[in-house]
Write a protein that holds these residues in place. Structure first.
Motif, PDB file in Angstrom:
ATOM      1  N   ARG A   1     102.041  14.564 -39.905  1.00 10.77           N
ATOM      2  CA  ARG A   1     102.896  14.225 -41.399  1.00 10.77           C
ATOM      3  C   ARG A   1     103.888  13.722 -40.939  1.00 10.77           C
ATOM      4  O   ARG A   1     104.050  13.746 -39.244  1.00 10.77           O
ATOM      5  N   ALA A   2     104.503  13.229 -41.729  1.00 14.71           N
ATOM      6  CA  ALA A   2     105.525  12.413 -40.626  1.00 14.71           C
ATOM      7  C   ALA A   2     107.355  12.346 -42.010  1.00 14.71           C
ATOM      8  O   ALA A   2     106.564  12.309 -43.681  1.00 14.71           O
ATOM      9  N   SER A   3     108.451  12.667 -42.102  1.00 16.31           N
ATOM     10  CA  SER A   3     109.236  12.450 -42.884  1.00 16.31           C
ATOM     11  C   SER A   3     109.755  11.332 -43.410  1.00 16.31           C
ATOM     12  O   SER A   3     109.867  10.344 -42.282  1.00 16.31           O
ATOM     13  N   SER A   4     110.553  10.372 -44.260  1.00 15.83           N
ATOM     14  CA  SER A   4     111.210   9.356 -44.267  1.00 15.83           C
ATOM     15  C   SER A   4     111.673   8.915 -42.743  1.00 15.83           C
ATOM     16  O   SER A   4     112.080   7.563 -42.876  1.00 15.83           O
ATOM     17  N   ALA A   5     112.475  10.053 -42.855  1.00 15.93           N
ATOM     18  CA  ALA A   5     113.151   9.441 -41.097  1.00 15.93           C
ATOM     19  C   ALA A   5     112.145   9.083 -40.235  1.00 15.93           C
ATOM     20  O   ALA A   5     113.096   7.912 -39.970  1.00 15.93           O
ATOM     21  N   GLU A   6     111.546   9.872 -40.093  1.00 11.31           N
ATOM     22  CA  GLU A   6     110.400   9.998 -38.723  1.00 11.31           C
ATOM     23  C   GLU A   6     110.414   8.190 -38.630  1.00 11.31           C
ATOM     24  O   GLU A   6     110.190   7.470 -38.114  1.00 11.31           O
ATOM     25  N   LEU A   7     108.993   7.524 -40.381  1.00 14.00           N
ATOM     26  CA  LEU A   7     108.669   6.656 -40.829  1.00 14.00           C
ATOM     27  C   LEU A   7     110.041   6.064 -40.449  1.00 14.00           C
ATOM     28  O   LEU A   7     109.611   4.287 -39.739  1.00 14.00           O
ATOM     29  N   ALA A   8     111.430   5.853 -40.370  1.00 17.25           N
ATOM     30  CA  ALA A   8     112.375   4.555 -40.658  1.00 17.25           C
ATOM     31  C   ALA A   8     112.662   4.521 -39.327  1.00 17.25           C
ATOM     32  O   ALA A   8     112.731   3.534 -38.605  1.00 17.25           O
TER      33      ALA A   8
ATOM     34  N   MET B   1     110.078   2.435 -38.084  1.00 10.88           N
ATOM     35  CA  MET B   1     109.951   0.685 -38.347  1.00 10.88           C
ATOM     36  C   MET B   1     111.601   0.104 -38.347  1.00 10.88           C
ATOM     37  O   MET B   1     111.353  -1.084 -38.540  1.00 10.88           O
ATOM     38  N   PHE B   2     111.549   0.687 -37.630  1.00 11.08           N
ATOM     39  CA  PHE B   2     113.576   0.721 -37.387  1.00 11.08           C
ATOM     40  C   PHE B   2     114.220   0.140 -38.572  1.00 11.08           C
ATOM     41  O   PHE B   2     115.083  -1.401 -38.800  1.00 11.08           O
ATOM     42  N   THR B   3     113.928   0.964 -39.423  1.00  9.45           N
ATOM     43  CA  THR B   3     115.366   0.597 -40.765  1.00  9.45           C
ATOM     44  C   THR B   3     115.721   2.511 -41.095  1.00  9.45           C
ATOM     45  O   THR B   3     115.940   1.960 -39.936  1.00  9.45           O
ATOM     46  N   THR B   4     116.144   1.815 -42.831  1.00  3.64           N
ATOM     47  CA  THR B   4     116.469   3.790 -43.047  1.00  3.64           C
ATOM     48  C   THR B   4     115.156   4.520 -43.518  1.00  3.64           C
ATOM     49  O   THR B   4     114.710   4.194 -44.174  1.00  3.64           O
ATOM     50  N   ALA B   5     115.621   5.328 -44.080  1.00  4.30           N
ATOM     51  CA  ALA B   5     115.627   6.411 -44.416  1.00  4.30           C
ATOM     52  C   ALA B   5     115.193   6.214 -45.925  1.00  4.30           C
ATOM     53  O   ALA B   5     113.848   6.426 -46.625  1.00  4.30           O
ATOM     54  N   SER B   6     116.408   5.725 -46.160  1.00  6.53           N
ATOM     55  CA  SER B   6     116.368   5.869 -47.794  1.00  6.53           C
ATOM     56  C   SER B   6     115.183   4.593 -48.228  1.00  6.53           C
ATOM     57  O   SER B   6     115.015   3.836 -49.116  1.00  6.53           O
ATOM     58  N   GLN B   7     115.468   3.338 -47.245  1.00  7.57           N
ATOM     59  CA  GLN B   7     114.766   2.132 -47.823  1.00  7.57           C
ATOM     60  C   GLN B   7     113.433   2.684 -47.801  1.00  7.57           C
ATOM     61  O   GLN B   7     112.144   1.711 -47.765  1.00  7.57           O
ATOM     62  N   VAL B   8     112.793   3.278 -47.178  1.00  6.56           N
ATOM     63  CA  VAL B   8     111.575   3.641 -46.995  1.00  6.56           C
ATOM     64  C   VAL B   8     110.939   4.951 -47.870  1.00  6.56           C
ATOM     65  O   VAL B   8     109.962   4.300 -49.165  1.00  6.56           O
TER      66      VAL B   8
ATOM     67  N   VAL C   1     109.671  -5.913 -50.703  1.00  7.29           N
ATOM     68  CA  VAL C   1     108.753  -4.845 -50.258  1.00  7.29           C
ATOM     69  C   VAL C   1     107.057  -5.494 -50.163  1.00  7.29           C
ATOM     70  O   VAL C   1     106.244  -4.453 -49.305  1.00  7.29           O
ATOM     71  N   ILE C   2     106.306  -5.756 -50.859  1.00 12.10           N
ATOM     72  CA  ILE C   2     105.365  -6.225 -50.540  1.00 12.10           C
ATOM     73  C   ILE C   2     104.968  -7.004 -48.973  1.00 12.10           C
ATOM     74  O   ILE C   2     104.275  -6.114 -48.470  1.00 12.10           O
ATOM     75  N   LYS C   3     106.320  -7.140 -48.424  1.00 12.15           N
ATOM     76  CA  LYS C   3     105.939  -7.881 -46.918  1.00 12.15           C
ATOM     77  C   LYS C   3     105.676  -7.069 -46.421  1.00 12.15           C
ATOM     78  O   LYS C   3     105.696  -7.184 -44.620  1.00 12.15           O
ATOM     79  N   ARG C   4     106.376  -6.053 -46.442  1.00 12.45           N
ATOM     80  CA  ARG C   4     106.700  -5.198 -45.579  1.00 12.45           C
ATOM     81  C   ARG C   4     105.498  -3.633 -45.831  1.00 12.45           C
ATOM     82  O   ARG C   4     105.459  -3.694 -44.389  1.00 12.45           O
ATOM     83  N   LEU C   5     104.309  -3.703 -46.178  1.00 14.56           N
ATOM     84  CA  LEU C   5     103.541  -2.620 -46.559  1.00 14.56           C
ATOM     85  C   LEU C   5     102.579  -3.544 -45.519  1.00 14.56           C
ATOM     86  O   LEU C   5     102.220  -1.776 -45.056  1.00 14.56           O
ATOM     87  N   PRO C   6     102.200  -4.003 -45.037  1.00 13.62           N
ATOM     88  CA  PRO C   6     101.479  -4.514 -43.521  1.00 13.62           C
ATOM     89  C   PRO C   6     101.988  -4.198 -42.266  1.00 13.62           C
ATOM     90  O   PRO C   6     101.381  -3.192 -41.726  1.00 13.62           O
ATOM     91  N   ARG C   7     103.615  -3.256 -42.264  1.00  9.65           N
ATOM     92  CA  ARG C   7     103.870  -3.234 -41.196  1.00  9.65           C
ATOM     93  C   ARG C   7     104.024  -1.611 -41.415  1.00  9.65           C
ATOM     94  O   ARG C   7     103.736  -0.681 -40.441  1.00  9.65           O
ATOM     95  N   TYR C   8     104.062  -1.548 -42.685  1.00 11.17           N
ATOM     96  CA  TYR C   8     104.025   0.304 -42.816  1.00 11.17           C
ATOM     97  C   TYR C   8     102.539   0.335 -42.705  1.00 11.17           C
ATOM     98  O   TYR C   8     102.186   1.866 -41.635  1.00 11.17           O
ATOM     99  N   TYR C   9     101.350   0.083 -42.679  1.00 12.11           N
ATOM    100  CA  TYR C   9     100.171   0.007 -42.591  1.00 12.11           C
ATOM    101  C   TYR C   9      99.735  -0.182 -41.327  1.00 12.11           C
ATOM    102  O   TYR C   9      99.307   0.860 -40.320  1.00 12.11           O
ATOM    103  N   ARG C  10     100.241  -0.178 -40.150  1.00 14.76           N
ATOM    104  CA  ARG C  10     100.174  -1.481 -38.697  1.00 14.76           C
ATOM    105  C   ARG C  10     100.992   0.059 -38.032  1.00 14.76           C
ATOM    106  O   ARG C  10     100.348   1.071 -37.534  1.00 14.76           O
ATOM    107  N   TYR C  11     102.169   0.309 -38.278  1.00 14.25           N
ATOM    108  CA  TYR C  11     103.020   1.563 -37.988  1.00 14.25           C
ATOM    109  C   TYR C  11     102.013   3.126 -38.305  1.00 14.25           C
ATOM    110  O   TYR C  11     102.190   3.761 -37.269  1.00 14.25           O
ATOM    111  N   ILE C  12     102.037   3.476 -39.662  1.00 19.12           N
ATOM    112  CA  ILE C  12     101.721   3.998 -39.371  1.00 19.12           C
ATOM    113  C   ILE C  12     100.395   4.632 -39.020  1.00 19.12           C
ATOM    114  O   ILE C  12      99.520   5.058 -38.513  1.00 19.12           O
ATOM    115  N   GLY C  13      99.181   3.345 -38.847  1.00 17.45           N
ATOM    116  CA  GLY C  13      98.107   3.916 -37.948  1.00 17.45           C
ATOM    117  C   GLY C  13      98.873   3.969 -36.403  1.00 17.45           C
ATOM    118  O   GLY C  13      97.586   5.023 -35.557  1.00 17.45           O
ATOM    119  N   GLU C  14      99.375   3.750 -35.984  1.00 12.00           N
ATOM    120  CA  GLU C  14      99.556   3.505 -34.888  1.00 12.00           C
ATOM    121  C   GLU C  14     100.071   5.199 -34.523  1.00 12.00           C
ATOM    122  O   GLU C  14      99.969   5.828 -33.081  1.00 12.00           O
TER     123      GLU C  14
END
Length: 226
Positions: A46-53, A56-63, A25-38
């Motif tokens: 605003r964005a839903s977990s599905a939009e974030l997923a 980031m090429f992952t699932t809403a549940s993972q987010v 989970v910790i290793k994914r944080l920089p990716r969240y930070y980078r993608y949200i910045g973009e």
């Protein structure tokens, strides 16, 4: 240590001990930070977990699971406020701070890192560059003067950097890591083939092996479907 809690996207409260958060989970944080910045630079608010997923090429549940480890940050029925989420993840990552770093080795790799790495966006300031090559000592790279490695102990005592970036051959890395450890370094960003964590157990080490990454790409090319 308990992390501050907040509402998740579904309005649920979460409180998780920092030591219970997995390294994955910790290793994914920089990716969240980078993608949200973009997403923010694209003008999204605003964005839903599905939009974030999707980004980031992952699932809403993972987010949701990942963000709930740190409190969630969302509001019921409204998704995530991206500006606030970006700010909070930045605080968790520590990029809101300005920790001093020294770079050891002003060869091609070291100079490339000094010139092209955006240290402030990662919560760092490049305070010093050190090398043993007399032809490089006194030169300036990215606005920082290259000093002799012999000056390192005094520099450490006076400037108190927390992070050392090792861009030197394995043969020189152990001795240099010892000097840094003896003078209070707290973390290594290590591009050498020597692993400081073997000898210096209490110091954070992030080993970077560029060859390993390239070999994984080679594996994919070799074993992929034609």
């Amino acid at each position: 240590m308990l992390l501050p809690c907040a509402f998740s996207e579904k309005g649920q409260m979460a409180m998780v001990k920092r030591e219970d958060i997995s390294s994955a989970v910790i290793k994914r944080l920089p990716r969240y930070y980078r993608y949200i910045g973009e997403m923010l630079r694209q003008g999204k608010v605003r964005a839903s977990s599905a939009e974030l997923a999707c980004e980031m090429f992952t699932t809403a549940s993972q987010v949701r699971q990942d963000l709930n480890c740190f409190g969630g940050f969302g509001q019921r029925g409204c998704g995530y406020n991206l500006d606030e989420l970006y700010r909070q993840i930045g605080i968790i990552l520590g990029v809101d701070k300005c920790r001093r770093a020294v770079l050891i080795g002003a060869g091609n790799l070291g100079r490339a890192i000094a010139i092209h790495m955006d240290f402030p966006s990662c919560g760092m300031e490049l305070a010093g560059i050190f090398d043993n090559d007399e032809n490089k000592i006194g030169m300036t790279v990215a606005g920082v003067k290259i000093r002799a490695v012999s000056e390192l102990p005094q520099f450490m005592r006076e400037e108190k950097p927390e992070t050392a970036i090792l861009c030197i051959p394995e043969a020189a890395a152990e001795e240099c890591a010892d000097i840094l450890a003896e003078n209070g370094i707290k973390a290594f960003w290590n591009f050498s083939h020597y692993n400081p964590s073997v000898k210096h157990k209490g110091i954070l080490v992030e080993n970077v092996h560029l060859g390993d990454s390239l070999m994984l790409l080679s594996y994919g090319l070799t074993n992929g479907n034609d």
